[in-house]
Write a protein that holds these residues in place. Structure first.
Motif, PDB file in Angstrom:
ATOM      1  N   THR A  57      34.315  33.017  42.420  1.00 22.21           N
ATOM      2  CA  THR A  57      35.757  32.842  42.316  1.00 22.21           C
ATOM      3  C   THR A  57      36.259  31.534  42.715  1.00 22.21           C
ATOM      4  OG1 THR A  57      36.829  34.990  42.679  1.00 22.21           O
ATOM      5  CG2 THR A  57      37.943  33.297  43.553  1.00 22.21           C
ATOM      6  N   SER A  86      39.404  34.688  49.151  1.00 25.61           N
ATOM      7  CA  SER A  86      38.647  34.246  47.750  1.00 25.61           C
ATOM      8  C   SER A  86      37.236  33.846  47.631  1.00 25.61           C
ATOM      9  CB  SER A  86      39.532  33.326  47.381  1.00 25.61           C
ATOM     10  OG  SER A  86      39.445  32.251  48.032  1.00 25.61           O
ATOM     11  N   LEU A 104      41.482  34.395  41.595  1.00 24.49           N
ATOM     12  CA  LEU A 104      41.215  34.958  42.892  1.00 24.49           C
ATOM     13  C   LEU A 104      41.543  36.280  42.955  1.00 24.49           C
ATOM     14  CD1 LEU A 104      43.903  34.492  44.504  1.00 24.49           C
ATOM     15  CD2 LEU A 104      43.098  32.260  44.815  1.00 24.49           C
TER      16      LEU A 104
END
Length: 320
Positions: free
Chosen positions: A294, A289, A107
């Motif tokens: 991700t 994130s 992330l």
């Protein structure tokens, strides 16, 4: 709540504190017998049914406290969806010898992207400009001039993975980069400051990227916020706890600083209502994130850590 164990069902039992996307839930359901904490109306009754639970799947924000761990006599590990682990009671996990995993690296890029994006958005006043165009007022008035980001003095609080990635991106904007880190990093090619206050006094914009927890609580304190001054900006993509929020709101209300771009707050999602009335802020609902790529990678890493544990193999990303 799960049903009583079926004869021959050898899947390990895990306790999930919150739901994950369907692309994670389907393989998790196939591999484990899941106790769904977030769905249970009677949490204590659910925990009473978790005596065979061997792993907790949680987030850094929700965590796993001592009371939860004590209710799970068979628990063997805590797997966090996210890089933050500030909600985990490490004193309790250490006392039981329980490993804790998180999802670093996957992330880093997204959070660093958002840090730069928030700096650009608040300094160039992008949300205001969007409203100006949509409302039709462009025809009759012009917006005041904004502040430029490129070439500015950028201070980063916390030079871990995300801080370093943010600095790398800022180099492309020709920023003069300084930083504060709790441990020395002499290998970094940026100016180091001994205190957050000194960094804030030097910088045009400060970006906070360090981990949450007791050791970083209100590290961006009233004196650091005051040191930014009326021309300075603050961006926070770490945890709401890292900034003295009362001092920040006061500075934003009184012109003590120029503006703030915030992805994190105290008491999320029930944030201080005064933020809604501040025109010199860009606010996001903790989405550092939050991209498909991700979140899929985070979920895969959580599942890989669980699979490694139950296979007796080394964990991929143990925190300790």
């Amino acid at each position: 709540m799960t049903q009583p164990s079926d004869v021959g069902d050898m899947r390990p039992e895990i306790l999930m504190m919150t739901a994950l996307p369907q692309w994670d839930m389907e393989p998790l359901d196939a591999a484990y017998r899941i106790h769904r904490y977030w769905e249970a109306r009677d949490k204590q009754a659910l925990l009473a049914d978790c005596k065979l639970v061997r792993a907790i799947l949680t987030t850094g924000h929700i965590g796993a406290d001592a009371a939860l761990l004590s209710a799970l006599p068979a628990v063997e590990m805590v797997a966090c969806f996210g890089v933050g682990v500030d909600g985990v009671d490490f004193q309790a996990t250490r006392a039981r010898g329980l490993p804790v995993t998180n999802t670093p690296d996957v992330l880093t890029g997204d959070v660093a992207d958002l840090a730069i994006g928030l700096a650009l958005a608040v300094m160039r006043e992008i949300p205001k400009a969007d409203t100006h165009v949509r409302s039709g007022t462009w025809k009759s008035s012009e917006l005041p001039l904004a502040r430029r980001f490129f070439g500015c003095k950028l201070g980063i609080v916390g030079m871990g993975r995300i801080g370093i990635a943010t600095a790398e991106r800022a180099k492309g904007f020709g920023c003069d980069i300084g930083y504060f880190n709790r441990t020395a990093k002499p290998s970094l090619p940026y100016q180091a400051f001994d205190t957050v206050q000194a960094l804030a006094g030097w910088a045009d914009v400060v970006i906070v990227t360090l981990a949450g927890g007791a050791g970083t609580r209100a590290i961006m304190d009233r004196t650091a916020i005051q040191a930014l001054g009326p021309q300075g900006f603050l961006v926070n993509v770490s945890r709401g706890s890292t900034v003295d929020e009362a001092a920040l709101i006061e500075a934003l209300q009184t012109g003590g600083i120029a503006g703030a771009g915030l992805d994190v707050f105290l008491n999320e999602p029930n944030i201080d209502p005064r933020f809604a009335n501040l025109s010199n802020t860009v606010l996001m609902p903790h989405m550092g994130s939050a991209t498909t790529e991700t979140r899929q990678a985070m979920g895969q890493l959580v599942r890989d850590n669980l699979a490694a544990h139950f296979a007796g193999q080394p964990l991929l990303t143990p925190v300790e």
